[in-house]
Design a protein around this motif. Structure first.
Motif, PDB file in Angstrom:
ATOM      1  N   LYS A 231       4.553   3.236  10.869  1.00  0.00           N
ATOM      2  CA  LYS A 231       3.501   4.001  10.189  1.00  0.00           C
ATOM      3  C   LYS A 231       3.000   3.271   8.948  1.00  0.00           C
ATOM      4  O   LYS A 231       1.791   3.247   8.678  1.00  0.00           O
ATOM      5  CB  LYS A 231       4.040   5.386   9.803  1.00  0.00           C
ATOM      6  CG  LYS A 231       4.196   6.353  10.963  1.00  0.00           C
ATOM      7  CD  LYS A 231       2.848   6.709  11.561  1.00  0.00           C
ATOM      8  CE  LYS A 231       2.977   7.750  12.654  1.00  0.00           C
ATOM      9  NZ  LYS A 231       1.655   8.084  13.259  1.00  0.00           N
ATOM     10  N   ALA A 232       3.918   2.684   8.187  1.00  0.00           N
ATOM     11  CA  ALA A 232       3.532   1.989   6.955  1.00  0.00           C
ATOM     12  C   ALA A 232       2.588   0.830   7.258  1.00  0.00           C
ATOM     13  O   ALA A 232       1.611   0.596   6.526  1.00  0.00           O
ATOM     14  CB  ALA A 232       4.767   1.494   6.217  1.00  0.00           C
ATOM     15  N   SER A 233       2.868   0.115   8.337  1.00  0.00           N
ATOM     16  CA  SER A 233       2.010  -1.016   8.702  1.00  0.00           C
ATOM     17  C   SER A 233       0.588  -0.555   9.014  1.00  0.00           C
ATOM     18  O   SER A 233      -0.393  -1.237   8.680  1.00  0.00           O
ATOM     19  CB  SER A 233       2.592  -1.734   9.928  1.00  0.00           C
ATOM     20  OG  SER A 233       3.858  -2.264   9.635  1.00  0.00           O
ATOM     21  N   ILE A 234       0.483   0.606   9.636  1.00  0.00           N
ATOM     22  CA  ILE A 234      -0.835   1.149   9.972  1.00  0.00           C
ATOM     23  C   ILE A 234      -1.531   1.684   8.731  1.00  0.00           C
ATOM     24  O   ILE A 234      -2.701   1.379   8.460  1.00  0.00           O
ATOM     25  CB  ILE A 234      -0.703   2.259  11.038  1.00  0.00           C
ATOM     26  CG1 ILE A 234      -0.158   1.672  12.346  1.00  0.00           C
ATOM     27  CG2 ILE A 234      -2.047   2.953  11.270  1.00  0.00           C
ATOM     28  CD1 ILE A 234       0.201   2.715  13.383  1.00  0.00           C
ATOM     29  N   TYR A 239      -5.722   2.644   4.652  1.00  0.00           N
ATOM     30  CA  TYR A 239      -6.000   3.463   3.473  1.00  0.00           C
ATOM     31  C   TYR A 239      -5.993   2.618   2.201  1.00  0.00           C
ATOM     32  O   TYR A 239      -5.237   1.643   2.099  1.00  0.00           O
ATOM     33  CB  TYR A 239      -4.947   4.571   3.330  1.00  0.00           C
ATOM     34  CG  TYR A 239      -4.942   5.570   4.469  1.00  0.00           C
ATOM     35  CD1 TYR A 239      -5.901   6.573   4.544  1.00  0.00           C
ATOM     36  CD2 TYR A 239      -3.957   5.501   5.463  1.00  0.00           C
ATOM     37  CE1 TYR A 239      -5.881   7.491   5.590  1.00  0.00           C
ATOM     38  CE2 TYR A 239      -3.938   6.411   6.508  1.00  0.00           C
ATOM     39  CZ  TYR A 239      -4.908   7.400   6.568  1.00  0.00           C
ATOM     40  OH  TYR A 239      -4.904   8.296   7.603  1.00  0.00           O
ATOM     41  N   PRO A 240      -6.791   3.030   1.219  1.00  0.00           N
ATOM     42  CA  PRO A 240      -6.689   2.417  -0.112  1.00  0.00           C
ATOM     43  C   PRO A 240      -5.296   2.704  -0.679  1.00  0.00           C
ATOM     44  O   PRO A 240      -4.636   3.674  -0.292  1.00  0.00           O
ATOM     45  CB  PRO A 240      -7.775   3.136  -0.929  1.00  0.00           C
ATOM     46  CG  PRO A 240      -8.691   3.734   0.083  1.00  0.00           C
ATOM     47  CD  PRO A 240      -7.866   4.039   1.284  1.00  0.00           C
ATOM     48  N   TYR A 244      -2.560   5.593   0.228  1.00  0.00           N
ATOM     49  CA  TYR A 244      -1.312   5.176   0.875  1.00  0.00           C
ATOM     50  C   TYR A 244      -0.114   5.784   0.149  1.00  0.00           C
ATOM     51  O   TYR A 244       0.823   6.305   0.786  1.00  0.00           O
ATOM     52  CB  TYR A 244      -1.216   3.651   0.873  1.00  0.00           C
ATOM     53  CG  TYR A 244       0.128   3.119   1.321  1.00  0.00           C
ATOM     54  CD1 TYR A 244       0.472   3.066   2.661  1.00  0.00           C
ATOM     55  CD2 TYR A 244       1.074   2.675   0.381  1.00  0.00           C
ATOM     56  CE1 TYR A 244       1.702   2.578   3.071  1.00  0.00           C
ATOM     57  CE2 TYR A 244       2.311   2.200   0.780  1.00  0.00           C
ATOM     58  CZ  TYR A 244       2.616   2.143   2.128  1.00  0.00           C
ATOM     59  OH  TYR A 244       3.845   1.667   2.531  1.00  0.00           O
ATOM     60  N   ILE A 245      -0.133   5.764  -1.180  1.00  0.00           N
ATOM     61  CA  ILE A 245       0.952   6.349  -1.975  1.00  0.00           C
ATOM     62  C   ILE A 245       1.044   7.854  -1.739  1.00  0.00           C
ATOM     63  O   ILE A 245       2.144   8.412  -1.631  1.00  0.00           O
ATOM     64  CB  ILE A 245       0.749   6.051  -3.479  1.00  0.00           C
ATOM     65  CG1 ILE A 245       0.883   4.546  -3.756  1.00  0.00           C
ATOM     66  CG2 ILE A 245       1.748   6.830  -4.324  1.00  0.00           C
ATOM     67  CD1 ILE A 245       2.229   3.964  -3.370  1.00  0.00           C
ATOM     68  N   LEU A 246      -0.111   8.508  -1.637  1.00  0.00           N
ATOM     69  CA  LEU A 246      -0.110   9.950  -1.348  1.00  0.00           C
ATOM     70  C   LEU A 246       0.526  10.232   0.010  1.00  0.00           C
ATOM     71  O   LEU A 246       1.262  11.209   0.171  1.00  0.00           O
ATOM     72  CB  LEU A 246      -1.537  10.494  -1.387  1.00  0.00           C
ATOM     73  CG  LEU A 246      -2.193  10.585  -2.763  1.00  0.00           C
ATOM     74  CD1 LEU A 246      -3.653  11.039  -2.629  1.00  0.00           C
ATOM     75  CD2 LEU A 246      -1.417  11.553  -3.664  1.00  0.00           C
ATOM     76  N   LYS A 247       0.247   9.375   0.990  1.00  0.00           N
ATOM     77  CA  LYS A 247       0.852   9.516   2.313  1.00  0.00           C
ATOM     78  C   LYS A 247       2.371   9.385   2.229  1.00  0.00           C
ATOM     79  O   LYS A 247       3.123  10.164   2.834  1.00  0.00           O
ATOM     80  CB  LYS A 247       0.301   8.434   3.246  1.00  0.00           C
ATOM     81  CG  LYS A 247      -1.012   8.787   3.914  1.00  0.00           C
ATOM     82  CD  LYS A 247      -0.755   9.719   5.089  1.00  0.00           C
ATOM     83  CE  LYS A 247      -2.005   9.937   5.918  1.00  0.00           C
ATOM     84  NZ  LYS A 247      -1.779  10.901   7.007  1.00  0.00           N
ATOM     85  N   VAL A 248       2.816   8.396   1.477  1.00  0.00           N
ATOM     86  CA  VAL A 248       4.255   8.170   1.324  1.00  0.00           C
ATOM     87  C   VAL A 248       4.916   9.377   0.668  1.00  0.00           C
ATOM     88  O   VAL A 248       5.977   9.849   1.111  1.00  0.00           O
ATOM     89  CB  VAL A 248       4.517   6.899   0.502  1.00  0.00           C
ATOM     90  CG1 VAL A 248       6.003   6.772   0.154  1.00  0.00           C
ATOM     91  CG2 VAL A 248       4.043   5.663   1.266  1.00  0.00           C
TER      92      VAL A 248
END
Length: 273
Positions: A231-234, A239-240, A244-248
């Motif tokens: 998922k992180a690679s995608i 995402y900006p 990306y941090i919000l997703k994490v």
């Protein structure tokens, strides 16, 4: 509490004859799972042996637990007639037979959620069996096992289930991990079912986390790492950085929720690494 025993109790007790009678009580227990059909009146009742039973032993069920008086007498005769070891071994055999005849057949040949439900049902019934048989053979716990530094009856019961069902636990673990994956992908799952299954891995460890860690947690953590690595690679390419941090952060919260809902609390720091 003093009990008045029949005069015949002074005779040497024949183990096979008394065990045959005890088995009738055990059969009644097994047939009435998950709720033993001992009503309030029966729970306080004294069962007497039929006149041809030989020793005239009594089965007494009392409010603070069940005591098979004949089991007590089998274990407290003169040394050459002491049947404590035989009764202890019979307890183990009875538990093993129950797992092999009632639990394993209901789990084998099934997959996924159906298998997990059957396992949870079998585990619940197994614990009821162990609870009642431990009461029936309370003398073994309090004296024979303790004096001989042997496992208590509850420990024997848990170990029997763990050892007999162990070959199926790989499939069980994979089914749980599969359901966790479905939840991560947005599907609704039965979290209560997963908690009940995970609790089995913990409980059969008898106070230690080794079994849970070796037979469930390690593979679950590896699967989680592989999932989020992909998922992180995608995400990092789509995402900006702020998004990306919000997703994490969102995923970390979801994993914390999984721990609170059905994983053991000791898993949390490993899962969030």
């Amino acid at each position: 509490m003093d009990y008045a025993y029949p005069h015949a109790m002074a005779k040497v007790i024949d183990f096979k004859k008394e065990w045959d009678y005890i088995q009738k009580i055990i059969t009644k227990l097994k047939e009435s799972l998950p709720e033993p059909k001992f009503n309030a009146e029966e729970y306080m009742l004294t069962y007497s042996y039929p006149s041809d039973a030989g020793s005239g032993c009594l089965l007494v069920l009392e409010g603070h637990g069940a005591i098979v008086i004949c089991a007590y007498k089998l274990c407290t005769q003169m040394r050459r007639n002491d049947h404590s070891k035989e009764l202890y071994d019979k307890y183990r055999e009875t538990i093993e037979e129950h797992v092999n005849s009632m639990v394993l057949p209901s789990v084998k040949g099934k997959d996924g959620e159906l298998m997990l439900r059957e396992l949870v049902k079998g585990w619940s019934n197994h614990k009821v069996m162990v609870k009642w048989l431990s009461r029936f053979f309370t003398y073994l716990n309090r004296y024979y096992a303790e004096r001989g530094a042997l496992p208590k009856l509850n420990e024997v019961g848990l170990a029997c289930f763990r050892d007999q069902v162990h070959p199926e636990f790989g499939k069980v673990r994979d089914a749980v991990i599969g359901l966790i994956g479905q939840e991560r992908n947005g599907e609704q799952i039965d979290q209560a079912l997963l908690k009940n299954v995970v609790d089995i891995f913990v409980e059969v460890g008898m106070g230690k986390m080794n079994y849970y860690e070796k037979n469930f947690e390690t593979m679950m953590l590896q699967d989680s790492a592989a999932y989020y690595s992909g998922k992180a690679s995608i995400w990092i390419s789509e995402y900006p950085y702020p998004d990306y941090i919000l997703k994490v952060e969102e995923c970390l919260k979801q994993e914390m929720d999984r721990v609170s809902h059905y994983l053991h609390s000791s898993t949390e720091p490993k899962l969030l690494e």
